[in-house]
Design a protein around this motif. Sequence first.
Motif, PDB file in Angstrom:
ATOM      1  N   LEU A   1      50.407  31.909  16.098  1.00 21.72           N
ATOM      2  CA  LEU A   1      49.720  31.442  17.303  1.00 21.72           C
ATOM      3  C   LEU A   1      49.401  29.965  17.139  1.00 21.72           C
ATOM      4  N   TYR A   2      49.970  29.144  18.025  1.00 20.68           N
ATOM      5  CA  TYR A   2      49.735  27.696  18.027  1.00 20.68           C
ATOM      6  C   TYR A   2      48.776  27.387  19.173  1.00 20.68           C
ATOM      7  N   VAL A   3      47.678  26.679  18.870  1.00 19.34           N
ATOM      8  CA  VAL A   3      46.662  26.363  19.873  1.00 19.34           C
ATOM      9  C   VAL A   3      46.423  24.859  19.885  1.00 19.34           C
ATOM     10  N   ALA A   4      46.393  24.277  21.081  1.00 19.30           N
ATOM     11  CA  ALA A   4      46.078  22.857  21.250  1.00 19.30           C
ATOM     12  C   ALA A   4      45.220  22.705  22.497  1.00 19.30           C
ATOM     13  N   HIS A   5      44.710  21.488  22.719  1.00 23.64           N
ATOM     14  CA  HIS A   5      43.803  21.279  23.850  1.00 23.64           C
ATOM     15  C   HIS A   5      44.507  20.729  25.079  1.00 23.64           C
TER      16      HIS A   5
ATOM     17  N   THR B   1      58.390  37.182  21.320  1.00 24.85           N
ATOM     18  CA  THR B   1      58.951  36.976  19.979  1.00 24.85           C
ATOM     19  C   THR B   1      57.877  37.031  18.892  1.00 24.85           C
ATOM     20  N   GLY B   2      56.612  37.170  19.293  1.00 25.08           N
ATOM     21  CA  GLY B   2      55.532  37.171  18.307  1.00 25.08           C
ATOM     22  C   GLY B   2      55.145  35.781  17.840  1.00 25.08           C
ATOM     23  N   ARG B   3      55.649  34.730  18.493  1.00 31.54           N
ATOM     24  CA  ARG B   3      55.322  33.353  18.127  1.00 31.54           C
ATOM     25  C   ARG B   3      54.983  32.611  19.420  1.00 31.54           C
ATOM     26  N   LEU B   4      53.704  32.274  19.607  1.00 36.38           N
ATOM     27  CA  LEU B   4      53.202  31.804  20.893  1.00 36.38           C
ATOM     28  C   LEU B   4      52.515  30.449  20.767  1.00 36.38           C
ATOM     29  N   ALA B   5      52.757  29.574  21.745  1.00 37.06           N
ATOM     30  CA  ALA B   5      52.037  28.301  21.872  1.00 37.06           C
ATOM     31  C   ALA B   5      51.195  28.379  23.132  1.00 37.06           C
TER      32      ALA B   5
ATOM     33  N   LEU C   1      44.559  36.522  25.593  1.00 35.75           N
ATOM     34  CA  LEU C   1      45.017  37.364  24.486  1.00 35.75           C
ATOM     35  C   LEU C   1      43.980  38.409  24.092  1.00 35.75           C
ATOM     36  N   ALA C   2      42.850  38.456  24.804  1.00 39.70           N
ATOM     37  CA  ALA C   2      41.793  39.416  24.465  1.00 39.70           C
ATOM     38  C   ALA C   2      42.357  40.832  24.450  1.00 39.70           C
ATOM     39  N   GLY C   3      42.090  41.557  23.392  1.00 40.61           N
ATOM     40  CA  GLY C   3      42.571  42.921  23.257  1.00 40.61           C
ATOM     41  C   GLY C   3      43.859  43.043  22.479  1.00 40.61           C
ATOM     42  N   ALA C   4      44.612  41.947  22.361  1.00 33.96           N
ATOM     43  CA  ALA C   4      45.860  41.971  21.598  1.00 33.96           C
ATOM     44  C   ALA C   4      45.561  41.854  20.109  1.00 33.96           C
ATOM     45  N   ALA C   5      46.473  42.342  19.299  1.00 37.27           N
ATOM     46  CA  ALA C   5      46.297  42.250  17.849  1.00 37.27           C
ATOM     47  C   ALA C   5      46.329  40.792  17.419  1.00 37.27           C
ATOM     48  N   PRO C   6      45.491  40.385  16.471  1.00 35.46           N
ATOM     49  CA  PRO C   6      45.496  38.990  16.004  1.00 35.46           C
ATOM     50  C   PRO C   6      46.832  38.628  15.363  1.00 35.46           C
ATOM     51  N   PHE C   7      47.200  37.363  15.480  1.00 39.30           N
ATOM     52  CA  PHE C   7      48.405  36.847  14.844  1.00 39.30           C
ATOM     53  C   PHE C   7      48.128  36.624  13.363  1.00 39.30           C
ATOM     54  N   ALA C   8      49.163  36.758  12.542  1.00 35.01           N
ATOM     55  CA  ALA C   8      48.992  36.577  11.097  1.00 35.01           C
ATOM     56  C   ALA C   8      48.715  35.127  10.753  1.00 35.01           C
ATOM     57  N   THR C   9      49.315  34.200  11.537  1.00 32.94           N
ATOM     58  CA  THR C   9      49.161  32.771  11.260  1.00 32.94           C
ATOM     59  C   THR C   9      48.563  32.084  12.480  1.00 32.94           C
ATOM     60  N   LEU C  10      47.529  31.301  12.259  1.00 29.35           N
ATOM     61  CA  LEU C  10      46.887  30.516  13.317  1.00 29.35           C
ATOM     62  C   LEU C  10      47.081  29.040  13.008  1.00 29.35           C
ATOM     63  N   VAL C  11      47.542  28.275  13.996  1.00 30.53           N
ATOM     64  CA  VAL C  11      47.703  26.829  13.863  1.00 30.53           C
ATOM     65  C   VAL C  11      46.893  26.152  14.959  1.00 30.53           C
ATOM     66  N   VAL C  12      45.968  25.295  14.586  1.00 28.32           N
ATOM     67  CA  VAL C  12      45.178  24.516  15.532  1.00 28.32           C
ATOM     68  C   VAL C  12      45.590  23.060  15.377  1.00 28.32           C
TER      69      VAL C  12
ATOM     70  N   GLU D   1      45.773  18.933  16.571  1.00 25.51           N
ATOM     71  CA  GLU D   1      44.807  17.945  17.066  1.00 25.51           C
ATOM     72  C   GLU D   1      43.399  18.548  16.993  1.00 25.51           C
ATOM     73  N   SER D   2      43.044  18.990  15.803  1.00 28.36           N
ATOM     74  CA  SER D   2      41.810  19.768  15.629  1.00 28.36           C
ATOM     75  C   SER D   2      40.558  18.974  15.971  1.00 28.36           C
ATOM     76  N   ASN D   3      40.558  17.663  15.751  1.00 28.84           N
ATOM     77  CA  ASN D   3      39.377  16.875  16.098  1.00 28.84           C
ATOM     78  C   ASN D   3      39.092  16.927  17.590  1.00 28.84           C
ATOM     79  N   GLN D   4      40.143  16.711  18.395  1.00 27.17           N
ATOM     80  CA  GLN D   4      39.954  16.690  19.843  1.00 27.17           C
ATOM     81  C   GLN D   4      39.633  18.086  20.370  1.00 27.17           C
ATOM     82  N   LEU D   5      40.232  19.102  19.778  1.00 25.55           N
ATOM     83  CA  LEU D   5      39.912  20.455  20.205  1.00 25.55           C
ATOM     84  C   LEU D   5      38.463  20.784  19.873  1.00 25.55           C
ATOM     85  N   ALA D   6      37.991  20.326  18.725  1.00 27.50           N
ATOM     86  CA  ALA D   6      36.594  20.555  18.359  1.00 27.50           C
ATOM     87  C   ALA D   6      35.655  19.854  19.327  1.00 27.50           C
ATOM     88  N   GLN D   7      36.012  18.648  19.743  1.00 31.37           N
ATOM     89  CA  GLN D   7      35.197  17.938  20.724  1.00 31.37           C
ATOM     90  C   GLN D   7      35.170  18.690  22.047  1.00 31.37           C
ATOM     91  N   ARG D   8      36.314  19.292  22.418  1.00 34.85           N
ATOM     92  CA  ARG D   8      36.385  20.062  23.659  1.00 34.85           C
ATOM     93  C   ARG D   8      35.436  21.259  23.610  1.00 34.85           C
TER      94      ARG D   8
END
Length: 409
Positions: free
Chosen positions: A160-164, A193-197, A206-217, A219-226
Amino acid sequence: APTVFNDLAALAGARTVRSQIHAALAAGAAPPEPAPAGEAPAVPRRERIFLLKRAVFDAVRDRGPYLDREGLAERFAQATGLSRAFVARTIEETVTDLRERRFAQPFGLRAAAQAAVADYVRVDARHLPPLPAGEGVYLVRSPKGSGKTHALAALGGDLLYVAHLQSLVGDAARRLGLDDYRDAGPGRDPAPTGRLATCVNSVWKLAGAAPFATLVVDESNQLAQRLAGLVAGETCKPALGHQELARQAAGAARAYYLDAQADALSLYLAQRLHPDRKLTVVENTWRPPAGEARRVAMAANHADLVGAFLAAVAGRAAGTGARAMLCTDSEREAQGLALHIAALHPGLRVLAVTGRTTCDPAVRAALADLDGRIGGYDVVLASPSLPAGVSIESTPFRVFGSYRHGHLA
């Protein structure tokens, strides 16, 4: 630990201060006793000073060079009952403090890691080594162009790839071969495919779905500010996204937080999402040799900057200059210069990316594959910038930045 106003507000913004207050009230903090009928409530001086500093901080950040200090001092003195001299001195101290903090990092990432009792690993490599593959939580700071995207591409399994920003998400989906959350229709699996951005504002889906094995955040500074200004109990999309992000983080076997400017704010985010896990900080301190460093020049004024940009455009039209790019915080300036250049040099290919042009089919096609298409343009104008999609090693441009309202990029 950061104090409520000085350190935390400087790291995450003044909204964090407000969220701290709301969170305390939501947790059951006792409200002040009501004043007798006909009397003004007695607010302790210490609390009035705190409220004053919070208000001054907001005003200075919002207004910048356009701040009316005399009028502000008069209004705040009346509102708080504090002396005008004290209020004026507080405003001056805040302006000076923000000006100094703007270009100075209060402490390095290594010191922050040691304070957080996190493992610290320093590397010095032109290209970032492969990311640790074992279970754990990793904060990675590495310069732009050092291969963070290539390192992510080597991560296997469900991810799971997450950005702001949507632009970051689209670029990652294309370059890493991930499913783009915007392609999933109603009732469809967003990650076949089990690999989501996905964008942080849409993680709640994604609430209710099984957690992904790998999490990628990313631009973490800007996401944290958000996320920093969210108030406890809110039900807006960012708040729901934060809740689901916390659930995904708790279920992920490994998590990576990446930012070229990662600092204590990214560290704070990782610790909040993984409160019971050991954190490893990886800092790549490589810097380009003096001969490879990009030259940066400051224009004496705005007119000189625009003149230099138009001269570069004229050189490109004459076949003697490099491509030219202008990033500006004025949409009107970007649109006006684009029309002027198109009329003056009709043979040049011009791409203008603003809030009004992103619906244009040609602009949308270019944004979908900037790395592949940007080399076909002679002049690019963007407001406020091209946040993602262009490799730092792509076709070189002479880049001009016109930020007249106190915002630097």
